[in-house]
Design an enzyme around this catalytic site. Sequence first.
Site, short mmCIF file in Angstrom:
data_model
loop_
_atom_site.label_atom_id
_atom_site.label_comp_id
_atom_site.label_asym_id
_atom_site.label_seq_id
_atom_site.Cartn_x
_atom_site.Cartn_y
_atom_site.Cartn_z
N GLU A 170 -49.24 4.22 6.21
CA GLU A 170 -49.70 4.91 4.93
C GLU A 170 -50.77 4.00 4.19
O GLU A 170 -51.65 4.62 3.74
CB GLU A 170 -48.82 5.47 4.00
CG GLU A 170 -48.11 6.57 4.69
CD GLU A 170 -47.00 7.30 3.55
OE1 GLU A 170 -47.61 7.78 2.73
OE2 GLU A 170 -45.89 7.13 4.01
N HIS A 179 -31.35 -2.27 24.83
CA HIS A 179 -31.02 -1.48 25.78
C HIS A 179 -32.05 -0.53 26.53
O HIS A 179 -31.91 0.26 27.27
CB HIS A 179 -29.75 -0.67 25.53
CG HIS A 179 -28.78 -1.53 25.04
ND1 HIS A 179 -27.76 -2.11 26.04
CD2 HIS A 179 -28.32 -1.97 23.88
CE1 HIS A 179 -26.77 -2.54 25.15
NE2 HIS A 179 -27.28 -2.82 23.91
N LYS A 218 -50.77 19.13 4.56
CA LYS A 218 -50.12 19.85 3.41
C LYS A 218 -51.02 21.04 3.09
O LYS A 218 -50.39 22.18 2.78
CB LYS A 218 -49.83 18.97 2.49
CG LYS A 218 -48.76 18.00 2.80
CD LYS A 218 -48.10 17.22 1.41
CE LYS A 218 -47.07 16.28 1.79
NZ LYS A 218 -46.55 15.65 0.62
C1 F6R Z 1 -47.06 9.56 -0.11
C2 F6R Z 1 -46.01 9.52 0.54
C3 F6R Z 1 -45.24 10.38 1.39
C4 F6R Z 1 -44.47 11.67 0.56
C5 F6R Z 1 -43.89 12.89 1.30
C6 F6R Z 1 -43.13 13.63 0.53
O1 F6R Z 1 -47.24 8.55 -0.99
O2 F6R Z 1 -45.26 8.48 0.66
O3 F6R Z 1 -44.51 10.17 2.43
O4 F6R Z 1 -43.44 11.09 -0.19
O5 F6R Z 1 -45.10 13.59 1.92
O6 F6R Z 1 -43.76 13.98 -0.56
P1 F6R Z 1 -42.86 14.01 -2.00
O7 F6R Z 1 -42.31 12.53 -2.10
O8 F6R Z 1 -43.71 14.28 -3.22
O9 F6R Z 1 -41.87 14.96 -1.84
#
Ligand code: F6R
Length: 352
Positions: free
Chosen positions: A237, A253, A346
């Site tokens: 990320e 393994h 998303k």
């Molecule tokens: C973004 C990140 C993502 C979010 C994940 C879930 O910085 O690290 O991995 O954590 O998309 O989103 P939340 O944490 O808001 O439920």
Amino acid sequence: MSTTVDLTRGAIESIDSAREIDDILGMPDQLRDALWRVESANLEPHDAPGGLIVAGMGGSAIGGALAREALGDRASRPIVLARGYELPAWATPDTTVLCASYSGNTEETLAVYEAAGALGARRIVSTTGGKLAEAARAEDVPVIPLPGGFQPRAAVAYSLVVALEVAWLCGAGERLHAEIDVAAAHVEQIVEMWGPDAAGDSLAKQLARGLHGTIPQVAGSGLTAPIAYRWKTQINENAKTPCFAHELPELDHNEIEGWQGASQLGRFSAVFLDDSDLHPRIRQRIELTRGLIEADAAGTYRVESIGQNRTERLVSLVLLGDLVSIYLAVLREVDPTPVPIIERLKSALARG
Ligand code: F6R
């Protein structure tokens, strides 16, 4: 690929526009603030013979995985992660379900929140707001409020401490309150050693230079297994590069054979996350595995946690990985904070 960028504070800040580095360096205060936030939520201690399920994704889920290893043999009941839309089939009404979503809008976590309600399990929510906070308020489900302004992944100190405290509150583990306090003080010293103002040959900066231009394979075991996964996700990320994580002894393994083709396919490096309390045979395996893959790797590194108690040692390596991921982003000249592909995915899902 940039080879000329240095890793001074100025160089870091010129690329890290949202100063994610400051959120990482703020870990000591965040650990303490997280303890205070759980205490202020005035949650009732209760007995959950079915153990604890931590439901969450990405940066919000990792705290549960880290908490389970911080506890180690001080966990007295199962602590299991639900990283997806469903509760495990064996979950019963006497399981506690911690629904952790920094934004409060992660659809998988919202689905598990609903499922836990339908099951009649006790739910606790930790979030900054969103639909999850709204639903919890409407149903009188306790909420541990997280501070806004972080990238979810940068709020790791909160997700770790919340999971630890909830584990204690529901009888799944010992209370590590004092240990967390000690860890916070310890991290303050580590920040000096590995942070942006440290010398260019400090461990974190050296590691970032070594991993730059390679695809890292991060290996852990026991305490360090979820930390290896954290390194992978932070490098994905923040530095926007592929990175993979695996566990010892399992990787001995299978994965170990794959290294034979590594140098023909690209530049792969290996990082082994060591801890003084790992099984002695695992520590032996680290050295043997490293020796056997060395010729096919662009670089191999063994780094050991530092500190006395388990939580201190755990957070030391989490911090190291977080810093390495930012330094790697700087060396690649990419802004660590935005995660545009995650956002696009998303939004596409939200459109139905
Ligand atoms: C973004 C990140 C993502 C979010 C994940 C879930 O910085 O690290 O991995 O954590 O998309 O989103 P939340 O944490 O808001 O439920």
